[in-house]
Design a protein around this motif. Structure first.
Motif, mmCIF file in Angstrom:
data_model
loop_
_atom_site.group_PDB
_atom_site.id
_atom_site.type_symbol
_atom_site.label_atom_id
_atom_site.label_comp_id
_atom_site.label_asym_id
_atom_site.label_seq_id
_atom_site.Cartn_x
_atom_site.Cartn_y
_atom_site.Cartn_z
ATOM 1 N N GLU A 455 47.448 38.814 39.249
ATOM 2 C CA GLU A 455 46.682 40.074 39.584
ATOM 3 C C GLU A 455 45.572 40.551 38.974
ATOM 4 O O GLU A 455 44.837 41.152 39.213
ATOM 5 C CB GLU A 455 47.777 41.181 39.740
ATOM 6 C CG GLU A 455 48.860 40.921 40.709
ATOM 7 C CD GLU A 455 50.111 42.200 40.554
ATOM 8 O OE1 GLU A 455 49.672 43.284 39.984
ATOM 9 O OE2 GLU A 455 51.235 42.070 41.021
ATOM 10 N N TYR A 456 45.456 40.070 37.527
ATOM 11 C CA TYR A 456 44.347 40.431 36.766
ATOM 12 C C TYR A 456 43.667 39.063 36.168
ATOM 13 O O TYR A 456 42.536 39.539 35.502
ATOM 14 C CB TYR A 456 45.020 41.216 35.538
ATOM 15 C CG TYR A 456 45.495 42.471 36.090
ATOM 16 C CD1 TYR A 456 44.904 43.588 36.002
ATOM 17 C CD2 TYR A 456 47.030 42.536 36.110
ATOM 18 C CE1 TYR A 456 45.763 44.832 36.353
ATOM 19 C CE2 TYR A 456 47.802 43.681 36.534
ATOM 20 C CZ TYR A 456 47.079 44.787 36.658
ATOM 21 O OH TYR A 456 47.484 45.922 37.084
ATOM 22 N N ASP A 457 44.014 38.067 36.383
ATOM 23 C CA ASP A 457 43.374 36.648 35.966
ATOM 24 C C ASP A 457 43.221 37.011 34.417
ATOM 25 O O ASP A 457 42.172 36.265 33.921
ATOM 26 C CB ASP A 457 41.919 36.673 36.480
ATOM 27 C CG ASP A 457 41.499 35.296 36.822
ATOM 28 O OD1 ASP A 457 42.478 34.526 36.568
ATOM 29 O OD2 ASP A 457 40.243 35.037 37.015
ATOM 30 N N ILE A 458 44.267 36.973 33.909
ATOM 31 C CA ILE A 458 44.490 37.110 32.216
ATOM 32 C C ILE A 458 45.376 35.941 31.961
ATOM 33 O O ILE A 458 46.700 35.985 32.759
ATOM 34 C CB ILE A 458 44.892 38.419 31.916
ATOM 35 C CG1 ILE A 458 43.570 39.406 31.918
ATOM 36 C CG2 ILE A 458 45.095 38.391 30.314
ATOM 37 C CD1 ILE A 458 44.116 41.044 31.760
ATOM 38 N N ILE A 459 45.265 35.209 31.142
ATOM 39 C CA ILE A 459 46.251 33.935 30.991
ATOM 40 C C ILE A 459 46.599 33.915 29.339
ATOM 41 O O ILE A 459 45.799 33.846 28.495
ATOM 42 C CB ILE A 459 45.526 32.584 31.129
ATOM 43 C CG1 ILE A 459 44.962 32.595 32.643
ATOM 44 C CG2 ILE A 459 46.664 31.358 30.852
ATOM 45 C CD1 ILE A 459 44.431 31.294 32.959
ATOM 46 N N PRO A 460 47.752 34.795 28.998
ATOM 47 C CA PRO A 460 48.371 34.559 27.829
ATOM 48 C C PRO A 460 48.590 33.265 27.378
ATOM 49 O O PRO A 460 48.806 32.299 28.405
ATOM 50 C CB PRO A 460 49.511 35.422 27.691
ATOM 51 C CG PRO A 460 49.434 36.345 29.131
ATOM 52 C CD PRO A 460 48.451 35.266 30.165
ATOM 53 N N GLU A 461 48.735 32.972 26.211
ATOM 54 C CA GLU A 461 49.022 31.395 25.636
ATOM 55 C C GLU A 461 50.510 31.302 25.694
ATOM 56 O O GLU A 461 50.982 30.266 25.798
ATOM 57 C CB GLU A 461 48.742 31.411 24.041
ATOM 58 C CG GLU A 461 49.378 30.402 23.463
ATOM 59 C CD GLU A 461 48.752 28.846 24.039
ATOM 60 O OE1 GLU A 461 49.256 27.822 23.932
ATOM 61 O OE2 GLU A 461 47.721 28.850 24.634
#
Length: 597
Positions: A455-461
């Motif tokens: 939904e936010y195009d954020i990719i945690p490691e």
């Protein structure tokens, strides 16, 4: 220098605009000022030193760091275990070299170009008629789809006729020597194209023979298990302490190593080596200096899997490196926080406890005879990038990491960030690993990962049942930090669960290593006959495959171990929560492979 590797590729790769240097407000400002009496890499002696090192090469922080900030920031840095020659780095401190008291003299700045990058560039510019591998012949027959994706530049430099990777004599030797002597402070450095996995395996093979005992944490990376299969070594596991609130393992303490050695002595055995993972995936460091001192008094070589700490050398606010603390073999993933290409790493040898020829033979055995020269060039280019500005290159990254941690805790109700104080003894912690709680706002880490990514195009490691881990690196911008903060804030408002669901997350058991019974060595189990059974029927059987959640790639079940209810519950909960199961023949874990003995 930072774009040495990029300059090889034609047409140019599309790079995002450089991030802006963050200006702090008047109450929290930081300025780096050169020390007029001691320039970086100066060979002149300094009047007084606040820190010496037992490793040659780049000496850390030979400049005046003048920083002022609020008391709250000072307390935060001290709590996180950051250090600057024994001081809080945000207080005024003079970092100088001590050429009179140090074992190694300061070095001159390395102003030369990267030798392997230069050799590769020169060879690619020649109008040669190539009758060698690879078959695309410098891009003349490049696969169209791949050329559309990355351009022709990489193919022009994907060569195979510069030096001999197995027995190098030219540019590869020069590049490795610069990394060892001028930057990381090692006796010798090898470039790896098989990642840190290859380096860990080679390190175990070089110190352990069949039936030798290796002391290591039970939550070591899968490469350590592979290394024992290859070498025939027997494991003596240390069980890390867990923070059950977070579901995250601590580093290894001195008393755990002492206990392991004493227990072996009671059995009439001597450890062949000790392997420690430091820092962990979450940035938690072990008490290496004391552990290494103990082991060396008993002539035990120490291997440090420093995959996640290759950047520690380059700022005094970061924990000390394993080489600085006296480790014998150190393996680093140069591609993680630093900037080489994925799959490229370095293995460093220090001192004379480990046979140099044996480690070299082991590396030759495990590495490809046809390495990617682009991977090698990326290691050389990264070394040059770091050498250009070694003392301040991570300054912006550290500031952004603190900004992320502070804004999450300030702007998002009930959220928290993992700190050194969450563990007994307040171990050193990498500030560039920001682990954020999700359970306190009623969202599992697995759900939060999916929401932020889709939904936010954020990719945690890294994700787990209770948290998300974000890695701040040289490529992180202020915009990225703001997107994470806003994304988590919105996610919490939209997807936060009620108190009963939050309680279910809080009571989730995240420590799968409470009970371990080893029936077969990893090597014996690897070669044993196998059969597949339903997972419900596997309790008490001997595991025949290496199974882990990924990331981080820490095995929960290892070949040769008895399958426990604790391990099964951990896996099934992780699977149902959305974790990726790796290593199992059945990735859905409806069945499991066991040893048929």
């Amino acid at each position: 220098m930072a774009l040495l590797l990029h300059s090889l590729f034609l047409p140019p790769l599309h790079l995002a605009p450089p991030y802006r240097r963050i200006r702090r407000n008047s109450q929290s400002s930081g300025v780096f000022e050169p020390n007029p009496s001691l320039q970086p890499f100066s060979t002149k002696s300094s009047p007084k030193s606040s820190r010496t090192t037992n490793a040659p090469g780049l000496q850390r922080c030979s400049f005046n760091l003048i920083v002022s900030c609020s008391k709250e920031e000072a307390d935060h840095n001290e709590q996180e275990g950051l250090r600057s020659n024994g001081k809080c780095p945000i207080k005024q401190a003079i970092h100088s070299l001590d050429s009179e008291n140090s074992q190694f003299q300061p070095i001159e700045e390395d102003k030369s170009t990267a030798p392997f990058v230069s050799a590769l560039k020169a060879r690619a510019e020649r109008n040669a008629a190539g009758f060698t591998f690879p078959g695309h012949n410098r891009g003349m027959a490049a696969p169209p789809l791949l050329e559309q994706l990355i351009g022709k530049g990489p193919f022009l430099h994907d060569l195979a006729e510069i030096d001999n990777f197995i027995s190098p004599e030219g540019a590869i030797v020069d590049a490795q020597k610069k990394a060892a002597e001028l930057l990381f402070g090692a006796t010798e450095t090898w470039f790896l194209v098989g990642g840190t996995t290859c380096g860990v395996e080679a390190s175990i093979m070089s110190t352990c023979s069949p039936e030798d005992t290796l002391i290591l944490p039970r939550n070591s990376h899968i490469s350590a298990i592979s290394g024992m299969v290859l070498s025939g070594a027997l494991p003596k596991y240390m069980i890390p302490e867990y923070n059950t609130s977070w579901g995250i393992a601590d580093g290894i303490k001195l008393h755990q190593v002492v206990k392991a050695i004493d227990e072996l002595h009671e059995e009439g055995k001597e450890p062949a080596a000790v392997l420690i993972t430091s820092p962990t995936y979450h940035g938690i460091c072990s008490d290496l200096e004391k552990i290494i001192e103990l082991c060396h008094k008993q002539h035990i070589p120490v291997i440090i899997d420093e995959a996640h700490g290759a950047h520690f050398k380059f700022d005094c606010r970061l924990p000390s490196t394993a080489l600085e603390q006296g480790a014998d073999l150190v393996i680093q993933s140069t591609h993680k926080v630093l900037c080489s290409l994925s799959q490229s790493s370095m293995l460093h040898l220090s001192g004379s406890i480990v046979d140099r020829e044996r480690i070299s033979r082991c590396i030759q055995t495990l590495q490809s005879t046809s390495p990617s020269y682009l991977l090698l060039a990326s290691l050389d280019a990264t070394r040059a990038q770091l050498s250009k500005n070694p003392y301040t290159i991570l300054d912006t990254s550290i500031h952004l990491a603190h900004q992320l941690a502070d804004e999450v805790q300030t702007l998002i109700p009930n959220s928290s960030v993992l700190e050194s104080a969450d563990f007994e003894g307040m171990p050193k912690k990498d500030p560039l690993r920001v682990t954020i709680s999700t359970w306190k706002v009623g969202v599992t880490g697995y759900d939060a990962y999916k929401i932020l990514r889709e939904e936010y195009d954020i990719i945690p490691e890294l994700r787990s049942q209770k948290s998300l881990t974000f890695v701040v690196s040289l490529g992180t911008w202020r915009e990225h930090i703001q997107r994470v903060v806003n994304g988590i804030k919105d996610m919490t408002a939209v997807h936060g669960l009620d108190n009963s669901a939050q309680a279910m997350i809080n009571h989730y058991e995240c420590s799968p290593f409470g009970e371990i019974t080893l029936k077969l060595s990893p090597r014996e189990a690897f070669f044993a006959n196998k059969r597949r059974i339903n997972v419900e029927e596997s309790l008490g059987e001997i595991c025949g495959e290496l199974i882990c959640t990924f990331p981080p790639g820490i095995p929960v079940l290892i070949p040769g171990e008895v399958i426990t209810q604790n391990a099964l519950s951990y896996f099934l909960n992780a699977r149902d929560g959305g974790a990726v199961i790796c290593g199992a023949t059945d990735c859905h874990l409806h069945s499991i492979v066991v040893c048929d003995i």
